[in-house]
Design an enzyme around this catalytic site. Structure first.
Site, PDB file in Angstrom:
ATOM      1  CG  ASN A 193      -1.690   1.180   0.996  1.00  0.00           C
ATOM      2  OD1 ASN A 193      -1.318   1.844   0.626  1.00  0.00           O
ATOM      3  ND2 ASN A 193      -2.614   1.413   2.700  1.00  0.00           N
TER       4      ASN A 193
ATOM      5  CE  LYS B 222      -0.224   3.830   4.537  1.00  0.00           C
ATOM      6  NZ  LYS B 222       0.381   3.710   6.109  1.00  0.00           N
TER       7      LYS B 222
ATOM      8  CG  HIS C 265      -5.815   1.839   5.289  1.00  0.00           C
ATOM      9  ND1 HIS C 265      -6.128   3.483   5.565  1.00  0.00           N
ATOM     10  CD2 HIS C 265      -4.357   0.958   4.071  1.00  0.00           C
ATOM     11  CE1 HIS C 265      -4.443   2.455   6.204  1.00  0.00           C
ATOM     12  NE2 HIS C 265      -4.149   1.955   5.562  1.00  0.00           N
TER      13      HIS C 265
ATOM     14  CD  GLU D 112      -3.050   5.523   6.597  1.00  0.00           C
ATOM     15  OE1 GLU D 112      -3.011   6.149   5.057  1.00  0.00           O
ATOM     16  OE2 GLU D 112      -2.057   5.356   7.320  1.00  0.00           O
TER      17      GLU D 112
ATOM     18  CD  GLU E 219      -3.817  -2.488   6.839  1.00  0.00           C
ATOM     19  OE1 GLU E 219      -2.679  -2.651   6.237  1.00  0.00           O
ATOM     20  OE2 GLU E 219      -4.524  -0.911   6.871  1.00  0.00           O
TER      21      GLU E 219
ATOM     22  N   GLY F  10       1.675   2.389  10.778  1.00  0.00           N
ATOM     23  CA  GLY F  10       3.014   3.669  10.203  1.00  0.00           C
ATOM     24  C   GLY F  10       3.934   3.884  11.628  1.00  0.00           C
TER      25      GLY F  10
ATOM     26  CB  SER G  11       4.269  -2.000  11.681  1.00  0.00           C
ATOM     27  OG  SER G  11       4.155   0.024  11.944  1.00  0.00           O
TER      28      SER G  11
END
Ligand code: PGA
Length: 258
Positions: A10, A12, A98, A100, A170, A176, A216
């Site tokens: 991914n 991003k 996701h 985010e 996730e 991150g 991560s």
């Protein structure tokens, strides 16, 4: 049943098209040196890189995916991209929901559900993301949150489609942050997700559904995570930006026989 492994990157909002093309060349070279036939691989990139990546990965074992799509086929939705638009350029994978997007772009369980429906209608494989925040985990709500997201996202989705889905667990606190869930924590939640899928679709269907862990994932922890019985792959953010690191993560599946 032995499920195939599926490792997806991914990206991003990283990489220009020029950088994406260089990545593809380097990653293809690494795959030629050391092929990874045991796993399906994909890169989920920003929209403007998708056509170039389709071209750059043509004839390789690497699929190309988007990171978001709208649920409508077309319409007055300025700035959005639909599933048929992705399909037209050969993209048949898309990350949906996701964290985010839930956090910064007002995605809800309901929009995620509509996007999943639209993805299946267009024969796009969704990587459907779920996961709790640190606050929710600390409050003892991790399982309840994940179950709610899973059930709401799959609401009304028939078994024939659900078996094609990829679920990415996730935990938001591991994305991150360099703070990975331990292999035990990740396995525990992925097993819980599979149990929930059993209650929705039965044992046989649940057994076929690919569940990824994301948050991560690095070359150093990939093997231990991927060795867990209910973890069938990984969704890799930061470490997927570097060809050698992503290749090393993908190659972790070579070490295991399930
Ligand atoms: P990370 O991101 O690997 O950089 O933690 C994972 C993701 O957001 O999918």
């Amino acid at each position: 049943m032995a499920r195939r492994k599926f490792i997806a990157g991914n990206w991003k909002m990283y990489k220009t098209t020029a950088e994406a093309t260089v990545f593809a060349q380097m990653f293809r070279m690494l795959l030629e040196e050391k092929p990874i036939p045991q796993a399906d691989l994909a890169i989920c990139a920003p929209f403007t890189q998708l056509a170039a990546l389709e071209e750059a990965f043509r004839g390789s074992s690497v699929g190309v995916g988007a990171q978001n799509m709208h649920f409508a086929e077309e319409g007055a939705y300025t700035g959005e991209i639909s599933a048929p638009m992705l399909k037209e350029i050969g993209v048949d994978i898309c990350i949906i929901g996701h964290s985010e997007r839930r956090q910064y772009f007002a995605e809800t369980d309901e929009t995620v559900n509509r996007k999943l429906e639209a993805a299946f209608a267009a024969e796009i494989v969704p990587i459907f993301c779920i996961g709790e925040t640190l606050k929710e985990r600390d409050a003892g709500q991790a399982f309840a949150v994940v179950e709610r997201q899973l059930r709401a996202g799959l609401s009304g989705i028939p078994e024939a489609n659900a078996v094609e889905a990829v679920i990415a667990y996730e935990p938001v606190w591991a994305i991150g942050t360099g703070r990975t869930a331990t292999a035990d924590q990740a396995q525990e939640m992925c097993a819980f997700i599979r149990q929930t899928l059993v209650s929705l679709y039965g044992v046989e269907a649940a057994d076929r559904i690919c569940i990824q862990y994301g948050g991560s994932v690095k070359p150093e922890n990939a093997e231990e995570l991927l060795a867990q019985p209910d973890i069938d792959g990984a969704l890799v953010g930061g470490a997927s930006l570097v060809p050698e690191q992503f290749h090393e993560i993908c190659n972790a599946v070579s070490a295991m026989v399930k």
